[in-house]
Design a protein around this motif. Structure first.
Motif, mmCIF file in Angstrom:
data_model
loop_
_atom_site.group_PDB
_atom_site.id
_atom_site.type_symbol
_atom_site.label_atom_id
_atom_site.label_comp_id
_atom_site.label_asym_id
_atom_site.label_seq_id
_atom_site.Cartn_x
_atom_site.Cartn_y
_atom_site.Cartn_z
ATOM 1 N N LEU A 102 0.822 -1.214 0.000
ATOM 2 C CA LEU A 102 0.000 0.000 0.000
ATOM 3 C C LEU A 102 0.856 1.264 0.000
ATOM 4 O O LEU A 102 0.549 2.235 -0.692
ATOM 5 N N VAL A 103 1.962 1.255 0.748
ATOM 6 C CA VAL A 103 2.866 2.407 0.747
ATOM 7 C C VAL A 103 3.491 2.572 -0.643
ATOM 8 O O VAL A 103 3.576 3.683 -1.170
ATOM 9 N N ALA A 104 3.887 1.467 -1.273
ATOM 10 C CA ALA A 104 4.462 1.526 -2.623
ATOM 11 C C ALA A 104 3.451 2.054 -3.634
ATOM 12 O O ALA A 104 3.826 2.676 -4.630
ATOM 13 N N ALA A 105 2.155 1.838 -3.362
ATOM 14 C CA ALA A 105 1.101 2.335 -4.256
ATOM 15 C C ALA A 105 0.774 3.805 -3.986
ATOM 16 O O ALA A 105 -0.106 4.366 -4.626
ATOM 17 N N GLY A 106 1.486 4.414 -3.027
ATOM 18 C CA GLY A 106 1.313 5.836 -2.780
ATOM 19 C C GLY A 106 0.458 6.204 -1.579
ATOM 20 O O GLY A 106 0.210 7.383 -1.337
ATOM 21 N N HIS A 107 0.031 5.215 -0.811
ATOM 22 C CA HIS A 107 -0.778 5.508 0.378
ATOM 23 C C HIS A 107 0.134 5.846 1.558
ATOM 24 O O HIS A 107 1.254 5.333 1.656
ATOM 25 N N ALA A 108 -0.355 6.694 2.443
ATOM 26 C CA ALA A 108 0.451 7.160 3.566
ATOM 27 C C ALA A 108 0.496 6.130 4.680
ATOM 28 O O ALA A 108 -0.541 5.740 5.219
ATOM 29 N N GLY A 109 1.707 5.717 5.018
ATOM 30 C CA GLY A 109 1.879 4.859 6.178
ATOM 31 C C GLY A 109 1.816 5.719 7.431
ATOM 32 O O GLY A 109 2.444 6.781 7.486
ATOM 33 N N HIS A 110 1.083 5.286 8.420
ATOM 34 C CA HIS A 110 0.958 6.051 9.666
ATOM 35 C C HIS A 110 1.862 5.455 10.750
ATOM 36 O O HIS A 110 2.578 6.184 11.408
ATOM 37 N N LEU A 111 1.805 4.138 10.918
ATOM 38 C CA LEU A 111 2.705 3.425 11.833
ATOM 39 C C LEU A 111 3.259 2.218 11.089
ATOM 40 O O LEU A 111 2.497 1.341 10.674
ATOM 41 N N ALA A 112 4.559 2.171 10.909
ATOM 42 C CA ALA A 112 5.189 1.039 10.240
ATOM 43 C C ALA A 112 4.977 -0.225 11.082
ATOM 44 O O ALA A 112 4.786 -0.150 12.299
ATOM 45 N N PRO A 113 5.005 -1.395 10.465
ATOM 46 C CA PRO A 113 4.780 -2.642 11.203
ATOM 47 C C PRO A 113 5.723 -2.803 12.395
ATOM 48 O O PRO A 113 6.915 -2.485 12.317
ATOM 49 N N PHE A 114 5.146 -3.284 13.506
ATOM 50 C CA PHE A 114 5.913 -3.542 14.715
ATOM 51 C C PHE A 114 5.237 -4.658 15.503
ATOM 52 O O PHE A 114 4.063 -4.963 15.284
#
Length: 140
Positions: A102-114
């Motif tokens: 989704l980030v690669a498609a241009g959507h904003a990541g809010h919290l990266a996976p953890f």
């Protein structure tokens, strides 16, 4: 004033309390389809759209124009979200993969996976209108 008592009423919960307000229906529906939500075709250019989720619940989408047509005082929430949709990604790798896609498609990541203290792989991605969507899966 008399009317039916609350005790006599029968209700059915079948709509998610979150009606997603969108500025661009086609863009929003493409995002939610990428999450795996099966939004039927033919709704991308409509002012209102719906998807039936597991268990028969419905997720609804409305354009800003629809909302302001019956509530002219509506304004977008500020200072954070009031509700968030969560998507179960089945396993921790699925959270990472979907977030990266989704980030690669241009959507904003809010919290990266953890790895969350409550036992899930967890991330948050924003939909095209800034609504947060939680991506999660139980840790092994």
């Amino acid at each position: 004033m008399s009317g039916p008592s609350v005790a006599a009423m029968t209700t059915t919960t079948n709509v998610i309390g979150l009606s997603v307000v969108v500025s661009d229906m086609a863009r929003a529906l493409a995002f939610y389809r990428a999450l795996g939500i099966e939004v039927p075709a033919g709704q991308d250019d409509q002012p209102h759209a719906e998807a039936v989720l597991d268990g028969g619940f419905r997720l609804m989408f409305d354009t800003v124009d629809v909302i302001t047509s019956f509530d002219p005082t509506w304004t977008a929430p500020g200072g954070g979200h009031r509700a968030a949709l969560a998507v179960d990604c089945t396993d921790p790798a699925g959270v990472d993969t979907l977030y990266a896609t989704l980030v690669a498609a241009g959507h904003a990541g809010h919290l990266a996976p953890f790895d969350a203290v409550w036992g899930q792989r967890y991330a948050v991605i924003d939909d095209p209108d800034g609504n947060p969507v939680d991506l999660c899966a139980p840790l092994a």
